[in-house]
Enzyme design. Structure first.
Site, mmCIF file in Angstrom:
data_model
loop_
_atom_site.group_PDB
_atom_site.id
_atom_site.type_symbol
_atom_site.label_atom_id
_atom_site.label_comp_id
_atom_site.label_asym_id
_atom_site.label_seq_id
_atom_site.Cartn_x
_atom_site.Cartn_y
_atom_site.Cartn_z
ATOM 1 N NE ARG A 90 33.356 106.259 80.899
ATOM 2 C CZ ARG A 90 34.462 106.230 81.661
ATOM 3 N NH1 ARG A 90 34.920 105.081 82.126
ATOM 4 N NH2 ARG A 90 35.084 107.337 81.961
ATOM 5 C CE LYS A 224 43.182 102.972 81.754
ATOM 6 N NZ LYS A 224 42.830 104.392 81.633
ATOM 7 C CE LYS A 226 40.603 102.365 78.290
ATOM 8 N NZ LYS A 226 41.081 103.714 77.919
ATOM 9 C CB CYS A 444 39.541 114.008 77.488
ATOM 10 S SG CYS A 444 40.653 115.159 78.334
ATOM 11 C CB CYS A 450 38.229 115.229 84.558
ATOM 12 S SG CYS A 450 39.416 113.872 84.730
ATOM 13 C CB CYS A 493 40.144 110.098 78.359
ATOM 14 S SG CYS A 493 40.229 109.285 79.976
#
Length: 581
Positions: A90, A224, A226, A444, A450, A493
């Site tokens: 990504r 994470k 964002k 997603c 995935c 996602c």
């Protein structure tokens, strides 16, 4: 006691630091030598197509996930072969802006170095490659680097790709907002040279040189993180799904500051009521020159206070609910050396992308292209990938990937508009038959690549929309749509937890249905029914849309309708309302 800025929520402050045995990911980060691990050595091991030991996790800090083709996993097991391991990469692309020259490189390497040959536009406003074999991964990193693109920090416990409203009609404000998205991205970048050493063959740092991560810390973030920059009235990046958000405030067409929203997040775990999606809280207003100071103060507070014992409760949203919003906010102000001012008024009136042509205040034209599920490839009778390459060969402006998996051809002069449109129509990038329902739907990636997917999403959505459109037409709602999103698991996602109707994968062919989000993207939907099969989902949509047609108020959106009639309760405070039966 702590009181939320926008509700009556009261939470007793808990411990600032969560005590207990640290999660093993904390050990991994500590021992990684600033994210280098033994990745370089692992790349030389051709006995397996995957990464081994800690490197399986460490490559995520470099923007990659190990995956395999789950469609053929069982077949390979019968042949006594390991899964067909590949890597997903990504890119880091603040604000989603990419030049035509860069796009041509991205297109070329998708063809040459991935198994699927496609480019996937993501909900994080960037692109990703799927199906990179281990021997090719270093080549891809070097190729991207040659055109000024990297993938550092787009996954794992770092600040992810910074989003920015792609809205073209306020060109001057957009440019300023985009510049802040870039500055925030650069400010939060890891300082380790591990990425350059491993993937770009940069000279190694001498062992005697002290290495530091002054902002992220030597063990990086608990989870994470964002960040977004958004320009009202368009909530095209779903501001409430992110840890840190800067809502642009304007005066006389100029950006003067931001309202700062903190603590949004959409992931949860099935069956675990200690996890839930959560809206971000508005902490207040800051002048534009204080942006990086307050951004760093929020991130470092979460860095130091976030839960490093239980990763399922490690996001900023849980830190806020554990210590109290006022306590967290006061610490941010202390670290910033300044206080938030009272929030300035703003309103979100729409989200999604304005597909088609629009004109900016700069007199140039902007063409927003609908890319279903963000999958750029050459489909039968619809060669999107070839079409994008043809556009890149003549376009003199830039491309903007949106957070809704679409792409804007930006800054088109009037004299070039006809040529751009002709190419877009020829290759299926402009399609007048695409319906509003299809534009308002998203999924997603999910299966087959995935590893977290429990159910289909990208492959399920197109056919589902066909059926939904038939149902809406039958019930007299042909010109209406439902903001509909499908995710293969509950990790968020596809942003189903900000949809009017969110379908969250529970198992093969089974989904939980959540209802009650709104058009502006400012409300979390609530669980309506669990473990629905595909026909059950259509039956529910049929029944609900028939009621919507018969009982709605004039102009009432589907999500608002489900709340008003009590089909589901409104989620006001997630920690209290989301799992309330």
């Amino acid at each position: 006691m702590s009181t939320s800025n926008n509700s009556e929520q009261v939470i007793a402050p808990g411990p600032i630091i969560v005590e207990g045995k640290l999660h093993d990911n904390e050990r991994l980060k500590t021992e990684s030598n600033f994210l280098r691990g033994t990745i370089a050595k692992d790349l030389q091991d051709q006995t397996t197509g995957g990464m081994t030991g800690d490197n399986f996790q460490l490559i995520r800090f470099h923007g990659m996930y190990q995956q395999d083709d789950r469609d053929i996993r069982a077949e390979r097991a019968k042949q006594k072969l390991e899964p067909l391991h590949t890597l997903m990469l990504r890119a880091r692309l603040p604000g989603g802006i990419i030049t035509p020259k860069q796009w041509l490189g991205v297109d070329k390497w998708a063809t040459e170095h991935t198994m699927f040959g496609s480019v996937r536009l993501t909900t994080r406003q960037t692109f990703q490659y799927h199906g990179i074999l281990k021997p090719n991964i270093k080549t891809v990193h070097k190729a991207l680097n040659s055109i000024g693109i990297d993938s550092i920090g787009t996954a794992s416990d770092m600040n992810r790709n910074v989003l920015c409203t792609a809205n073209p009609y306020q060109s001057e404000v957009h440019q300023e907002a985009y510049e802040w998205a870039k500055k925030i991205s650069e400010h939060f970048m890891p300082r380790t040279r591990g990425y350059a050493e491993v993937w770009l063959d940069a000279d190694k740092v001498e062992s005697t040189v002290k290495q530091e991560e002054p902002i992220l810390g030597s063990t990086y973030l608990p989870r994470k993180f964002k960040t977004t920059v958004v320009i009202p009235p368009l909530n095209d990046i779903d501001v409430h799904g992110n840890d840190l958000n800067f809502v642009a405030i304007q005066e006389n067409g100029k950006l003067i500051g931001f309202n700062v929203l903190v603590g949004g997040g959409l992931a949860m775990t099935h069956g675990d009521k200690a996890t839930y999606p959560r809206k971000a809280d508005d902490f207040g207003y800051i002048p534009v020159d204080q942006t990086l100071v307050f951004a760093e103060a929020v991130l470092t507070t979460q860095r130091d206070w976030g839960n490093r014992v239980d990763r399922k409760n490690a996001k900023t949203k849980y830190t806020l609910d554990r210590v109290g919003i006022d306590v967290f906010k006061a610490e941010v102000e202390k670290r910033a050396g300044s206080k938030f001012a009272e929030s300035r008024p703003y309103e979100f009136t729409e989200r999604g992308d304005r597909i088609g042509w629009s004109e900016g205040i700069d007199g140039k034209h902007y063409l927003a292209l609908f890319i279903e599920n963000g999958r750029v490839k050459d489909f039968p009778n619809k060669p999107l990938k070839t079409g994008m390459a043809e556009l890149a060969k003549i376009h003199q402006g830039d491309f903007r990937i949106t957070a809704n998996q679409n792409l804007i051809v930006a800054g088109v002069p009037t004299e070039q508009k006809a040529a751009i449109e002709a190419i877009a129509i020829k290759y299926g990038l402009m399609d007048a038959t695409v319906t509003k329902q299809r534009k308002d739907s998203m999924a997603c990636v999910a299966l087959p690549t995935c590893p977290l997917a429990m159910a289909e999403a990208e492959r399920y959505l197109p056919g589902l929309i066909d059926d939904v459109e038939t149902i809406l037409d039958k019930n007299g709602l042909k010109d209406e749509s439902i903001i509909l999103r499908v995710t293969g698991c509950p990790n968020g996602c596809g942003r189903a937890m900000l949809a009017e109707m969110g379908l969250v994968g529970k198992g093969p062919g089974k989904y939980n249905m959540h209802l009650g989000g709104n058009l502006a993207g400012t409300r979390i939907p609530k669980l309506y029914k669990e473990n629905l099969g595909e026909q059950d989902i259509l039956n529910e949509i049929d029944n609900l849309s028939a009621r919507w047609a018969a009982e709605r108020n004039k102009g009432e959106g589907f999500g608002d309708f489900t709340i008003r009639l009590g089909i589901v309760k409104e989620v006001v405070i997630s920690v209290r309302d989301f799992h309330d039966e």
